[in-house]
Scaffold this active site. Sequence first.
Site, short mmCIF file in Angstrom:
data_model
loop_
_atom_site.label_atom_id
_atom_site.label_comp_id
_atom_site.label_asym_id
_atom_site.label_seq_id
_atom_site.Cartn_x
_atom_site.Cartn_y
_atom_site.Cartn_z
N LYS A 116 0.81 -1.22 0.00
CA LYS A 116 0.00 0.00 0.00
C LYS A 116 0.84 1.28 0.00
O LYS A 116 0.47 2.26 -0.63
CB LYS A 116 -0.91 0.02 1.23
CG LYS A 116 -2.08 -0.95 1.17
CD LYS A 116 -3.03 -0.69 2.33
CE LYS A 116 -4.37 -1.36 2.13
NZ LYS A 116 -4.33 -2.80 2.26
N GLU A 200 -3.80 7.14 7.92
CA GLU A 200 -4.68 7.90 7.03
C GLU A 200 -5.76 8.60 7.82
O GLU A 200 -6.19 8.12 8.86
CB GLU A 200 -5.39 6.95 6.04
CG GLU A 200 -4.52 6.51 4.89
CD GLU A 200 -5.27 5.62 3.90
OE1 GLU A 200 -6.46 5.32 4.13
OE2 GLU A 200 -4.65 5.24 2.90
N HIS A 235 -15.59 -7.22 5.15
CA HIS A 235 -14.74 -7.01 3.98
C HIS A 235 -14.96 -8.02 2.87
O HIS A 235 -14.17 -8.13 1.95
CB HIS A 235 -13.25 -6.94 4.37
CG HIS A 235 -13.00 -5.89 5.41
ND1 HIS A 235 -13.09 -4.55 5.13
CD2 HIS A 235 -12.72 -5.98 6.73
CE1 HIS A 235 -12.86 -3.86 6.24
NE2 HIS A 235 -12.63 -4.70 7.23
N ARG A 297 -6.10 -8.11 -11.34
CA ARG A 297 -6.69 -9.37 -11.82
C ARG A 297 -8.09 -9.06 -12.36
O ARG A 297 -8.59 -7.95 -12.20
CB ARG A 297 -6.82 -10.36 -10.66
CG ARG A 297 -7.70 -9.79 -9.54
CD ARG A 297 -8.13 -10.80 -8.50
NE ARG A 297 -9.17 -10.23 -7.66
CZ ARG A 297 -8.97 -9.51 -6.56
NH1 ARG A 297 -7.74 -9.25 -6.17
NH2 ARG A 297 -9.99 -9.03 -5.87
C1 MV4 Z 1 -10.61 3.21 4.90
C2 MV4 Z 1 -11.83 3.49 5.53
C3 MV4 Z 1 -12.01 4.76 6.04
N1 MV4 Z 1 -11.02 5.67 5.93
N2 MV4 Z 1 -9.67 4.16 4.81
C4 MV4 Z 1 -11.28 -1.47 4.39
C5 MV4 Z 1 -10.46 -2.47 3.67
C6 MV4 Z 1 -9.48 -1.72 2.85
N3 MV4 Z 1 -9.53 -2.15 1.48
C7 MV4 Z 1 -9.86 -0.28 2.98
N4 MV4 Z 1 -10.87 -0.18 3.98
C8 MV4 Z 1 -11.25 1.02 4.49
N5 MV4 Z 1 -10.34 2.00 4.39
C9 MV4 Z 1 -9.88 5.35 5.33
N6 MV4 Z 1 -8.93 6.28 5.25
C10 MV4 Z 1 -12.80 2.49 5.61
C11 MV4 Z 1 -12.50 1.25 5.09
C12 MV4 Z 1 -13.54 0.30 5.18
C13 MV4 Z 1 -14.15 -0.21 4.04
C14 MV4 Z 1 -13.74 0.18 2.77
C15 MV4 Z 1 -14.32 -0.33 1.66
C16 MV4 Z 1 -15.36 -1.24 1.79
C17 MV4 Z 1 -15.79 -1.65 3.02
C18 MV4 Z 1 -15.18 -1.15 4.16
C19 MV4 Z 1 -15.62 -1.56 5.42
C20 MV4 Z 1 -15.01 -1.06 6.53
C21 MV4 Z 1 -13.98 -0.14 6.42
#
Ligand code: MV4
Length: 656
Positions: A116, A200, A235, A297
């Site tokens: 990341k 973040e 997730h 992918r």
């Molecule tokens: C975040 C966020 C809020 N703020 N980043 C969850 C897994 C990863 N791929 C990124 N994720 C998140 N990043 C910031 N700065 C909230 C999530 C997140 C989330 C993101 C996408 C889809 C579902 C989610 C469920 C919980 C938290």
Amino acid sequence: MIKSLLIANRGEIACRIIKTAKRMGVRTIAVYSQADADALHVRLADEAHLIGGAAASDSYLRSGRILSVAKEAGADAVHPGYGFLSENADFAELTADAGMIFVGPPPSAIREMGLKDRAKEIMVKADVPVVPGYHGNNQSPSFLKRKAYEIGYPVLIKAVAGGGGKGMRKVGKALEFDEALEAAKREAMAAFGNDVVLIEKFVESPRHIEIQVFADGHGNVVHLFERDCSLQRRHQKVIEEAPAPGMSAEVRAAMGAAACEAARAVGYQGAGTVEFIADGAGGLSEDGFYFMEMNTRLQVEHPVTEMITGLDLVEWQLRVASGEELPVKQDDLTLTGHAVEARIYAEDPNAGFLPSTGKLVAMDLGGVSDQIRVDSGVEQGDVISPHYDPMIAKLIVHGATRDEALESLEGRLRAAQIAGPVTNTAFLANLCADPTFKNGHFDTSLIDTKLDDLISTKPIEAATVCAGVSGLIERQRARIEAENRGEQLSPWQAADGFQLVGQRELDWQFTLDGERLSARVRFGADGIEMSDGKDGWTKKSNTATVYEDGGQLFVLDDGRQSIFEETVQQAGDVDGAGASDGRIVVPMHGKIIAVTVSEGDSVEQGDLLFSVEAMKMEHAVLAPSDGTVSELAITAGEQVENGFPAMILVAENESD
Ligand code: MV4
């Protein structure tokens, strides 16, 4: 053009790839584990090769073994599908080293997007918006804490190697920072062997919106619009759709351009997805989305993009991998209608989404068309095994509008005929009907917030129980009639003169979802009717469908499955309102195998009284209550008729 393709995967994605390859005249080579010898992808491919044991680490993750099979089979390309080896840069490299085409991006692009912090660095340089934060090398706890303060709480600590929410911690205030950092690092080290983190700004109402991109080896990059994947649980995506609700042409163009820049920045080729997080609180805006990560992918949810664009992304993958140019320019691409995909899983939402396994006694999601697609790696009769992801199928529908698509999807889910394993179809249908989802103003928290409503199930209807009980009685009657070749010895035609149509009633015992129950039944003008003794008589549900397998009846009604089993009938039949009088009758025509009680014995409820053999099966008759044996009238070895009075159990308080 690629002439023969090895598919290094299983299940629905292997079947999906085989389908397009066949249409294009490409020879398909499947690989399979011992658990998948009879799997659909093996049956569909032109040839198939065993690569090892059931565990993925013994088969689908064995890159060396897979590549040697590919070489021997004469494959000129390898498609990794999704999961397994699909984002493994070493596998991509080894495929090329072995002289074959990897259907996917260059190994360098996989590597650069893999971590990341590195990916974020590249995006900043390419002017792709990223969430404000710190993603540098300094991992000193006090330094990171100062950065968190500068960013402003709440912040999110994320493992650079993370995925699926592992190594991620939300921190609301400085007091909680040290502990959260330690926990995130510990989790990241255990899961990825790498405890580097980034910090973040926490996006409060996140929506997951991703852009499908495609790049060829000639410098062309296009995007195929967005998918909204905000409906997730732990997730794991649950329902995906395209386009995203509330998306304007301007925001779409801005996100699409950013995604193409992201792809260019890593020299991308083939199909990829750029994930953005958008703040859902104030509606989508041109400066309100941030790069999260890039999936290098083809994704599970690619069919919604295919449905709104009319394209076949696997065909594009094979053409690009063969060195062809993308067939269209950005301006040629159009978006039509709305598509929604639901992931149907063998899992029990009412038991914490515990995976369910076993034979698919029925598996029918209805007919398919241009508007309705079913992608699956299993068919009726196949077994959902515990070794792999328990996804049964993806149901994808297209409609002129979002409302139309959601309505169509909900209808299909409620009518789904899947028997055997427990599934999430009712949960998915409830989601389609959820007002917040329907109005499009939702974020990633929707499922958690509404979970209780989404999994709530009404008590089973009496009419559904009647359908199951009828099935059991009909089955027993058919069996006994077959045995007696026309002798009239069913419970309804017993030797003591029971009338087929009449006032005669039976207390019928059965097992429903593992619980032993009893219901008063009679044969009415329209078939078997049931009463719980209070509310009159119920006919069987005319919407229920009944499937039989291995001695069980699977009843599907109103989106729910109920499993009925026969129970040895204990108390005898009763006339009219009369309740059980302690009379124990022989439950079926057959031979008494053993009598385990004697006249005058005291028995407790559940004790074995005698066993009878019928249809080469032995049935145990247990004491329905405590009591003393009297009027014992059977002996081992004799043939008796159904309903023959075997003994009377005198209740203890009356016995002396
Ligand atoms: C975040 C966020 C809020 N703020 N980043 C969850 C897994 C990863 N791929 C990124 N994720 C998140 N990043 C910031 N700065 C909230 C999530 C997140 C989330 C993101 C996408 C889809 C579902 C989610 C469920 C919980 C938290």
